[in-house]
Scaffold this motif. Structure first.
Motif, PDB file in Angstrom:
ATOM      1  N   VAL A   1      -5.094 -43.219 -19.928  1.00 22.87           N
ATOM      2  CA  VAL A   1      -4.631 -41.853 -20.167  1.00 22.87           C
ATOM      3  C   VAL A   1      -3.293 -41.856 -20.898  1.00 22.87           C
ATOM      4  O   VAL A   1      -3.102 -41.097 -21.856  1.00 22.87           O
ATOM      5  CB  VAL A   1      -4.534 -41.062 -18.840  1.00 22.87           C
ATOM      6  CG1 VAL A   1      -3.835 -39.734 -19.051  1.00 22.87           C
ATOM      7  CG2 VAL A   1      -5.913 -40.849 -18.247  1.00 22.87           C
ATOM      8  N   ILE A   2      -2.381 -42.714 -20.476  1.00 23.73           N
ATOM      9  CA  ILE A   2      -1.079 -42.780 -21.150  1.00 23.73           C
ATOM     10  C   ILE A   2      -1.260 -43.182 -22.608  1.00 23.73           C
ATOM     11  O   ILE A   2      -0.688 -42.559 -23.515  1.00 23.73           O
ATOM     12  CB  ILE A   2      -0.116 -43.734 -20.420  1.00 23.73           C
ATOM     13  CG1 ILE A   2       0.268 -43.154 -19.057  1.00 23.73           C
ATOM     14  CG2 ILE A   2       1.135 -44.011 -21.267  1.00 23.73           C
ATOM     15  CD1 ILE A   2       1.030 -44.110 -18.159  1.00 23.73           C
ATOM     16  N   GLN A   3      -2.070 -44.216 -22.878  1.00 22.19           N
ATOM     17  CA  GLN A   3      -2.265 -44.663 -24.257  1.00 22.19           C
ATOM     18  C   GLN A   3      -2.960 -43.592 -25.083  1.00 22.19           C
ATOM     19  O   GLN A   3      -2.610 -43.366 -26.243  1.00 22.19           O
ATOM     20  CB  GLN A   3      -3.060 -45.970 -24.308  1.00 22.19           C
ATOM     21  CG  GLN A   3      -3.119 -46.578 -25.696  1.00 22.19           C
ATOM     22  CD  GLN A   3      -1.733 -46.912 -26.246  1.00 22.19           C
ATOM     23  OE1 GLN A   3      -0.983 -47.630 -25.630  1.00 22.19           O
ATOM     24  NE2 GLN A   3      -1.394 -46.386 -27.412  1.00 22.19           N
ATOM     25  N   ASP A   4      -3.932 -42.900 -24.496  1.00 23.96           N
ATOM     26  CA  ASP A   4      -4.594 -41.801 -25.209  1.00 23.96           C
ATOM     27  C   ASP A   4      -3.589 -40.721 -25.585  1.00 23.96           C
ATOM     28  O   ASP A   4      -3.627 -40.183 -26.699  1.00 23.96           O
ATOM     29  CB  ASP A   4      -5.717 -41.192 -24.369  1.00 23.96           C
ATOM     30  CG  ASP A   4      -6.946 -42.084 -24.264  1.00 23.96           C
ATOM     31  OD1 ASP A   4      -7.041 -43.089 -25.008  1.00 23.96           O
ATOM     32  OD2 ASP A   4      -7.816 -41.769 -23.413  1.00 23.96           O
ATOM     33  N   CYS A   5      -2.685 -40.400 -24.678  1.00 23.52           N
ATOM     34  CA  CYS A   5      -1.650 -39.405 -24.967  1.00 23.52           C
ATOM     35  C   CYS A   5      -0.727 -39.888 -26.080  1.00 23.52           C
ATOM     36  O   CYS A   5      -0.394 -39.121 -26.991  1.00 23.52           O
ATOM     37  CB  CYS A   5      -0.841 -39.096 -23.711  1.00 23.52           C
ATOM     38  SG  CYS A   5      -1.747 -38.179 -22.453  1.00 23.52           S
ATOM     39  N   VAL A   6      -0.312 -41.147 -26.010  1.00 21.43           N
ATOM     40  CA  VAL A   6       0.556 -41.699 -27.058  1.00 21.43           C
ATOM     41  C   VAL A   6      -0.159 -41.637 -28.411  1.00 21.43           C
ATOM     42  O   VAL A   6       0.426 -41.216 -29.417  1.00 21.43           O
ATOM     43  CB  VAL A   6       0.985 -43.143 -26.718  1.00 21.43           C
ATOM     44  CG1 VAL A   6       1.674 -43.798 -27.910  1.00 21.43           C
ATOM     45  CG2 VAL A   6       1.899 -43.161 -25.503  1.00 21.43           C
ATOM     46  N   ASP A   7      -1.428 -42.028 -28.449  1.00 20.96           N
ATOM     47  CA  ASP A   7      -2.195 -42.005 -29.695  1.00 20.96           C
ATOM     48  C   ASP A   7      -2.314 -40.586 -30.257  1.00 20.96           C
ATOM     49  O   ASP A   7      -2.101 -40.352 -31.450  1.00 20.96           O
ATOM     50  CB  ASP A   7      -3.588 -42.595 -29.487  1.00 20.96           C
ATOM     51  CG  ASP A   7      -3.572 -44.077 -29.165  1.00 20.96           C
ATOM     52  OD1 ASP A   7      -2.524 -44.730 -29.374  1.00 20.96           O
ATOM     53  OD2 ASP A   7      -4.610 -44.580 -28.687  1.00 20.96           O
ATOM     54  N   GLU A   8      -2.648 -39.635 -29.387  1.00 20.32           N
ATOM     55  CA  GLU A   8      -2.836 -38.252 -29.820  1.00 20.32           C
ATOM     56  C   GLU A   8      -1.537 -37.645 -30.342  1.00 20.32           C
ATOM     57  O   GLU A   8      -1.501 -37.038 -31.417  1.00 20.32           O
ATOM     58  CB  GLU A   8      -3.370 -37.420 -28.653  1.00 20.32           C
ATOM     59  CG  GLU A   8      -3.638 -35.973 -29.011  1.00 20.32           C
ATOM     60  CD  GLU A   8      -4.190 -35.183 -27.844  1.00 20.32           C
ATOM     61  OE1 GLU A   8      -3.905 -33.970 -27.782  1.00 20.32           O
ATOM     62  OE2 GLU A   8      -4.895 -35.768 -26.999  1.00 20.32           O
ATOM     63  N   VAL A   9      -0.468 -37.830 -29.602  1.00 15.04           N
ATOM     64  CA  VAL A   9       0.813 -37.265 -30.010  1.00 15.04           C
ATOM     65  C   VAL A   9       1.324 -37.956 -31.271  1.00 15.04           C
ATOM     66  O   VAL A   9       1.922 -37.310 -32.140  1.00 15.04           O
ATOM     67  CB  VAL A   9       1.842 -37.347 -28.856  1.00 15.04           C
ATOM     68  CG1 VAL A   9       3.232 -36.955 -29.321  1.00 15.04           C
ATOM     69  CG2 VAL A   9       1.391 -36.458 -27.698  1.00 15.04           C
TER      70      VAL A   9
END
Length: 93
Positions: A72-80
């Protein structure tokens, strides 16, 4: 990933040597002070603290094994990252 505060300090010191002390980062740090039990009503009881170091280590070891957190953290970093890079490029025009 769970570390003692000393181990975390060593890791951060190493990262500072590699990336510089002004490198941006994000961090989520939980310590034994963030471990709470719920009372008989299901409410968090902030007065109850887990003090046994072995139990605290077991709790954080189990939490560190939950891959979902890192996903979830990596997905958020990627999206942002995508959003901010696009916005930054538009600002340059």
């Amino acid at each position: 990933m769970n570390y003692t505060l000393k181990q975390l300090q060593d890791r951060v010191s190493s990262m500072i040597k590699e990336q510089g002390e002004d490198a941006e980062c994000a961090a989520w740090i939980y310590t034994k002070e963030d471990i709470h039990m719920k009372d008989e009503n299901g409410e968090v009881d902030y007065d109850i603290e887990v003090e046994d170091p072995a139990l605290v280590a077991r709790i954080f070891d189990d939490v560190g094994q939950i891959d979902y957190i890192y996903t979830v953290i990596q997905d958020c970093v990627d999206e942002v990252t995508e959003e901010q890079v696009m916005q930054y490029q538009q600002e340059l025009v």
